[in-house]
Design an enzyme around this catalytic site. Structure first.
Site, PDB file in Angstrom:
ATOM      1  N   VAL A   1       8.864  -5.228  -0.144  1.00  0.00           N
ATOM      2  CA  VAL A   1       7.686  -4.909  -0.951  1.00  0.00           C
ATOM      3  C   VAL A   1       6.884  -6.195  -1.106  1.00  0.00           C
ATOM      4  CG1 VAL A   1       6.894  -4.175  -3.238  1.00  0.00           C
ATOM      5  CG2 VAL A   1       8.879  -3.060  -2.167  1.00  0.00           C
ATOM      6  N   CYS A   2       5.608  -6.154  -0.809  1.00  0.00           N
ATOM      7  CA  CYS A   2       4.768  -7.352  -0.910  1.00  0.00           C
ATOM      8  C   CYS A   2       4.764  -7.860  -2.348  1.00  0.00           C
ATOM      9  CB  CYS A   2       3.343  -7.069  -0.465  1.00  0.00           C
ATOM     10  SG  CYS A   2       2.260  -8.497  -0.707  1.00  0.00           S
TER      11      CYS A   2
END
Lengths: 119, 100, 130
Positions: C76-77
């Site tokens: 997940v960024c």
């Protein structure tokens, strides 16, 4: 050989974080010296207008970051002629030096890259 | 060389459909998913625009989305896919351009 | 074939379910997923705090199960996650927020992970919209 990526940015700077998050992909790739292109399409061409005042809506200045792209080794910058014309933007007075392409040029451009992300 | 363009927004009131169509090269293909499958609605402007695409441009749609929307009288050129077909299609084209 | 799959849509968007079914189909077809990367509003699809109605599909929970069951690399960024309130324990502590909500199976990391995945993958397939 490194795989290339074209990022197509089609939101205005003021439509939420999309324009910035498209640019962030480009900057992150530039840091790895990857072969990247950035195309401004649809409302994305509004990112190329000079003298915009981000402070007026309490935002950061995206144009300043765009102008840093060549420093990150990203100089494959393109804009869609049709998008500029629809918005009555003059190709010769953009805030960033870009290659302006017609529809056929855009098709060919997309087909030159290994990966494409359109935001 | 060729690109699979993937649309998921409605063609009615969203510009992605009309922006995408002029960028399709003859060897490219279009895959309609989600509300983009409304472009298949018979008698509409988007359906007419699909019919006007060059014959070589392949047009696909995700079957589950077509079924969900009770779309019928589909254009003859449209090929319906399940997820296995979707995956196979992404292998057949060199890149996928999703209009997010 | 090697796939990198990126999701840009929250769990209540049909695109989040579509991406999941596509990811399942790649594995079923004998392909490899080198990485899943959630960006923009896709970070919400890795939140453990969304609650689906009992008679509705819980897409975020299905994603978490899918990543864990197949031991996939799920990223997940971190910048997109911070901006939208999807935090792991470390980030919640760093920014003094009341809770961590990153679902099991996922890790927060930078956009470099998207590029690294794209370098390894034959196909990058992104999902978003409706």
């Amino acid at each position: 050989m490194a795989r290339s990526m074209l990022i197509i940015s089609r939101q205005s700077p003021w439509a939420g974080p999309s324009a910035r998050e498209a640019l962030d992909i480009v900057l992150a790739g530039g840091a790895f010296e990857l072969p990247l292109g950035l195309l401004f399409l649809d409302d994305g061409v509004f990112q190329l207008v000079g003298s915009q005042r981000a402070a007026s809506v309490e935002q950061k200045d995206l144009t300043a970051n765009l102008q840093a792209l060549p420093l990150f080794g990203v100089d494959a910058l393109f804009a869609a002629r049709r998008s500029l014309a629809e918005r009555n933007l003059d190709e010769s007075s953009l805030a960033l030096s870009v290659e302006v392409l017609d529809d056929a040029g855009l098709s060919a451009l997309i087909n030159r890259y290994d990966h494409v992300i359109t935001i | 060389m060729a690109t699979l363009h993937l649309l998921s927004h409605t063609p009615f009131g969203d510009s992605r459909f009309s922006s995408c169509l002029p960028l399709l090269a003859d060897s490219d293909a279009l895959l309609l998913t989600g509300d983009a499958t409304y472009a298949l609605t018979a008698g509409t402007q988007p359906a007419a625009e699909l019919e006007r695409l060059p014959e070589q441009v392949a047009v696909f749609a995700l079957d589950e989305d077509v079924q969900a929307r009770a779309l019928s009288a589909l254009p003859a050129r449209v090929q319906l896919l399940d997820y296995a077909g979707f995956v196979e299609l992404t292998c057949r084209y060199q890149r996928v351009n999703s209009w997010l | 074939m090697k796939f990198a799959i990126a999701l840009f849509a929250p769990p209540h968007s049909p695109a989040a379910r579509r991406a999941l079914r596509f990811a399942e189909a790649t594995l079923a077809g004998g392909h490899e997923i080198v990485r899943l990367f959630f960006y923009q509003d896709g970070v919400h699809s890795a939140s453990a705090n969304s609650v689906a109605a009992q008679d509705e599909l819980d897409v975020a929970a299905e994603w978490s199960r899918f990543v864990s069951a197949n031991q996939l690399d799920g990223v997940v960024c971190i910048a997109a996650g911070l901006r939208r309130g999807v935090l792991d324990a470390g980030e919640a502590q760093r920014y003094q927020r009341p809770a961590a909500n990153l679902a099991a199976g996922w890790e927060l990391s930078g956009l470099g992970q998207l590029h690294e995945a794209a370098q390894q993958a034959d196909r990058l397939v992104c999902f978003g919209g409706h």
